[in-house]
Motif scaffolding. Structure first.
Motif, PDB file in Angstrom:
ATOM      1  N   SER A 136       4.814   3.303  -4.164  1.00 43.15           N
ATOM      2  CA  SER A 136       5.242   2.234  -4.322  1.00 43.15           C
ATOM      3  C   SER A 136       6.444   2.735  -3.254  1.00 43.15           C
ATOM      4  CB  SER A 136       5.328   0.583  -4.200  1.00 43.15           C
ATOM      5  OG  SER A 136       6.447   0.460  -5.932  1.00 43.15           O
TER       6      SER A 136
ATOM      7  N   PRO B 175       2.416  -1.404   5.689  1.00 40.92           N
ATOM      8  CA  PRO B 175       2.373  -0.263   4.748  1.00 40.92           C
ATOM      9  C   PRO B 175       1.995   0.095   5.567  1.00 40.92           C
ATOM     10  CG  PRO B 175       1.300  -2.464   3.592  1.00 40.92           C
ATOM     11  CD  PRO B 175       2.253  -3.036   4.008  1.00 40.92           C
TER      12      PRO B 175
ATOM     13  N   GLY C  49       6.100   1.254   8.081  1.00 41.94           N
ATOM     14  CA  GLY C  49       5.899   1.751   6.745  1.00 41.94           C
ATOM     15  C   GLY C  49       6.810   1.085   5.915  1.00 41.94           C
ATOM     16  N   THR C  50       6.820  -0.704   5.610  1.00 40.55           N
ATOM     17  CA  THR C  50       7.913  -0.967   4.769  1.00 40.55           C
ATOM     18  C   THR C  50       6.774  -2.172   3.810  1.00 40.55           C
ATOM     19  OG1 THR C  50       7.372  -3.151   6.198  1.00 40.55           O
ATOM     20  CG2 THR C  50       9.410  -1.643   6.408  1.00 40.55           C
TER      21      THR C  50
ATOM     22  N   ASP D   3       2.666  -0.949  -1.733  1.00 40.79           N
ATOM     23  CA  ASP D   3       2.685  -2.224  -2.812  1.00 40.79           C
ATOM     24  C   ASP D   3       1.863  -2.827  -4.078  1.00 40.79           C
ATOM     25  OD1 ASP D   3       1.218  -3.536  -1.366  1.00 40.79           O
ATOM     26  OD2 ASP D   3       2.823  -5.371  -1.451  1.00 40.79           O
TER      27      ASP D   3
ATOM     28  N   PRO E 255       6.652   2.393   1.059  1.00 40.56           N
ATOM     29  CA  PRO E 255       7.517   1.778   1.310  1.00 40.56           C
ATOM     30  C   PRO E 255       8.319   0.846   0.384  1.00 40.56           C
ATOM     31  CG  PRO E 255       5.337   1.281   0.674  1.00 40.56           C
ATOM     32  CD  PRO E 255       5.286   2.119   0.103  1.00 40.56           C
TER      33      PRO E 255
END
Length: 207
Positions: free
Chosen positions: A62, A89, A84-85, A56, A65
């Motif tokens: 990005s 990430p 993976g967010t 991010d 994510p």
């Protein structure tokens, strides 16, 4: 192109690469249908793992994510294992560790790798699905392990010159719109696959 399905890998199935503009009206349906055709050929006991690669800290990078966070809001997919967010990430610093963790945690996982990439001017805004592993970091000279049985990439900007700065200066609107399309398509494909295999031996797990 071919990919192996099933635990024993005894059967090869053709996987035709898909490349489609994210703004086309029929893209959500076609992308979901394409992914569903892949997932539906997997044994019900084979876990599906989605790795959304990126950070991010860079607008262009990005995409992964954002897709992960989009899927993370979905709580009713028992056959989804997500890494993976935006909050957690998967990026250059922890990708190798994440891949090792997945291999220890799951028996013969089918891995879908999601990431942003750079391409030709005419391809910006396209979403691609292709056989084989993703090679994250290749465009910015990072030596990272390949990951994925298949990969889903979004072409977020033009490659070929100063890629790091190009990713930093990519429009957030484009990346978010592409992430929504990819996230919706993955969710729909997994949900429809799940509907056809109600006895699937998988359960929701968000890491």
């Amino acid at each position: 192109m071919k990919f192996q399905i099933g635990f024993d890998g005894m059967k090869d199935t053709e996987l035709t690469p898909l490349k489609i503009k994210h703004t086309d009206a029929d893209t959500p349906f076609l992308l979901s249908k394409h992914l569903q055709s892949i997932f539906s050929k997997l044994p019900t006991y084979q876990p599906i793992v989605v790795i959304c690669v990126g950070t991010d800290r860079s607008t262009g990078d990005s995409l992964g994510p954002l897709v992960g966070s989009h899927l993370n809001r979905t709580t009713n997919l028992r056959n989804l294992h997500l890494f993976g967010t935006l909050d957690e990430p998967v990026h250059a610093m922890n990708l190798s560790e994440t891949v090792d963790k997945i291999q220890r945690q799951f028996d013969n996982p089918f891995i879908v790798a999601v990431d942003a990439c750079l391409g030709q001017v005419s391809s910006v805004g396209c979403i691609q699905v292709a056989d084989g592993p993703l090679k994250p970091g290749a465009g910015v000279n990072k030596d990272l392990p390949p990951v994925g049985n298949i990969h889903v990439t979004g072409i977020v900007n033009v490659g070929g010159f100063m890629e790091y700065f190009v990713l930093q200066n990519t429009r957030l609107s484009l990346v978010m719109n592409m992430a929504n399309v990819i996230g919706d398509a993955l969710h729909s494909a997994l949900r429809r696959t799940q509907a056809y295999v109600p006895s699937a031996k998988t359960a929701l797990q968000i890491d």
